[in-house]
Design an enzyme around this catalytic site. Structure first.
Site, short mmCIF file in Angstrom:
data_model
loop_
_atom_site.label_atom_id
_atom_site.label_comp_id
_atom_site.label_asym_id
_atom_site.label_seq_id
_atom_site.Cartn_x
_atom_site.Cartn_y
_atom_site.Cartn_z
N CYS A 111 0.82 -1.22 0.00
CA CYS A 111 0.00 0.00 0.00
C CYS A 111 0.85 1.27 0.00
O CYS A 111 0.34 2.36 -0.25
CB CYS A 111 -0.94 0.00 1.18
SG CYS A 111 -1.98 -1.46 1.21
N HIS A 256 -3.10 6.93 2.65
CA HIS A 256 -3.61 5.64 2.19
C HIS A 256 -4.95 5.37 2.88
O HIS A 256 -5.13 5.71 4.05
CB HIS A 256 -2.59 4.55 2.52
CG HIS A 256 -3.12 3.18 2.28
ND1 HIS A 256 -3.67 2.81 1.08
CD2 HIS A 256 -3.20 2.08 3.09
CE1 HIS A 256 -4.06 1.55 1.15
NE2 HIS A 256 -3.80 1.10 2.36
N ASN A 286 -10.20 -0.31 0.33
CA ASN A 286 -8.74 -0.26 0.26
C ASN A 286 -8.28 -0.82 -1.10
O ASN A 286 -8.46 -2.01 -1.37
CB ASN A 286 -8.18 -1.09 1.43
CG ASN A 286 -6.66 -1.06 1.49
OD1 ASN A 286 -6.00 -0.63 0.55
ND2 ASN A 286 -6.12 -1.55 2.59
#
Ligand code: UT7
Length: 329
Positions: A111, A256, A286
């Site tokens: 990520c 993020h 996500n």
């Protein structure tokens, strides 16, 4: 030397999976997912390949920059869900866009991938070797999800974001980090072919990992949550300090997007006003490294990014990896 993002693009699959849709296949509910994560829906690829999604985002970014693929010296792709072992997705995207000269390669920093890619790009720009670099983050996380595991399947979605970056005189500061002792905390095991001389089952260092199912994400959710909630504010504070900026001078934090509660916990320390914290998790979940460039695309489209705004992007993820960059829009 700073960097300038001259163009932003995105691609998300049309297909939307809501929390209620997931509640039909696993023991979960819209209430649980909304309250514990902030996610309401996510886009899921139903046939697209990661390189095709990335190429669409890249074309939009080039158009936005008013540039053509011939202006691009390097294509950097961040992904944890490539379409093939080789070549890189960057090469597949380059082929789709029609370059015969650009240097192309992939990186996997989970990520934090877009953050790592941006800092690598900046270093290549600084050497003077390249003028324009295309950064693409493209992820089909649904490929590595076990849709019978309610602890992971509700969290993730698919999508891509792309930016064109070039040199500028603006401010730039980066702070990247990692803690590989947490390498097994978020893990997706690959299936390998055995060669004719293989004697035994491959064994990972941790016995626990050997029991994981192939190709599916397994995660120590609570551990990752704590790591993220502590690391995010720390790395933002550290990069701002390095850039000689205060939190008040920051125009926007684009973090993020893993869980709204991680962002809220981080902001209890940072105390940024609501309008300075980008939150896009509700609609996408996500999407690993694609969250940040997709967020930049949304912010630009909504007219929320002004010349010389001071932007901080910050990520954390499997590895464990983390990082933050502050730059001028
Ligand atoms: O990009 C980085 C990657 N990942 C992350 O950043 C994720 C970080 N972690 C998290 O976001 C959170 O830890 C989760 C969302 C994964 C879990 O939230 P939580 O509030 O920590 O829940 P929990 O794991 O403590 O579970 C609480 C309960 C458990 O039931 P019992 O044992 O109390 O009976 C779980 O089995 O909630 C249950 N549960 C669910 N219930 C309904 C777990 N997942 C679900 C679900 N629906 N989807």
């Amino acid at each position: 030397m700073g960097i300038k993002i001259t163009g932003v693009g995105h691609y998300v699959p049309d297909f939307i999976v809501t929390n209620d849709d997931l509640a039909k296949i696993v023991d979960t509910s819209d209430d649980w997912i909304t309250q514990r994560t902030g996610i309401k829906r996510r886009r899921i690829a139903t046939g697209e390949l990661a390189y095709q999604m990335g190429a669409k985002a890249a074309k939009e970014a080039l158009k936005d920059a008013g540039q053509s693929i011939d202006d691009i010296d390097m294509i950097l792709v961040s992904t944890i869900t490539p379409d093939c072992f080789t070549p890189s997705i960057a090469c597949l995207i380059g082929n789709e866009l029609g370059t015969k000269t650009a240097v192309a390669m992939d990186l996997n920093a989970a990520c934090s991938g877009y953050i790592y890619a941006m800092d690598i790009a900046r270093n290549f720009l600084e050497t003077g070797a390249y003028r324009n670099i295309l950064i693409v983050s493209t992820e089909i996380i649904s490929r590595v999800i076990d849709y019978s595991d309610r602890t992971t399947c509700v969290l993730f979605g698919d999508g891509a974001g792309a930016t064109v970056v070039t040199r500028s005189n603006g401010i730039y500061s980066s702070s990247l980090g990692g803690n590989p002792s947490g390498a097994y905390k978020l893990f997706a095991k690959m299936k390998h072919h055995k060669n004719p001389w293989s004697l035994a089952q491959e064994n990972y260092e941790m016995d626990k990992v050997n029991d994981f199912s192939y190709g599916h994400i397994s995660m120590e959710g609570e551990e990752i949550f704590k790591f993220a909630a502590l690391t995010l504010p720390k790395v933002v504070q550290s990069v701002l300090k390095q850039a000689n900026l205060t939190l008040d001078e920051l125009d926007l934090l684009v973090p993020h997007q893993a869980n709204i509660r991680i962002l809220q916990a981080a902001n209890r320390r940072l105390k940024l006003p609501e309008e300075k914290l980008y939150v896009g998790i509700e609609d996408y979940g996500n999407i690993s490294s694609a969250c940040i460039p997709l967020g930049l695309w949304h912010l630009k489209k909504e007219g929320k990014l002004k010349n010389h705004d001071k932007i901080c992007i910050a990520g954390f993820g499997a590895g464990l990896t983390y990082g933050a960059i502050v730059f001028e829009w």
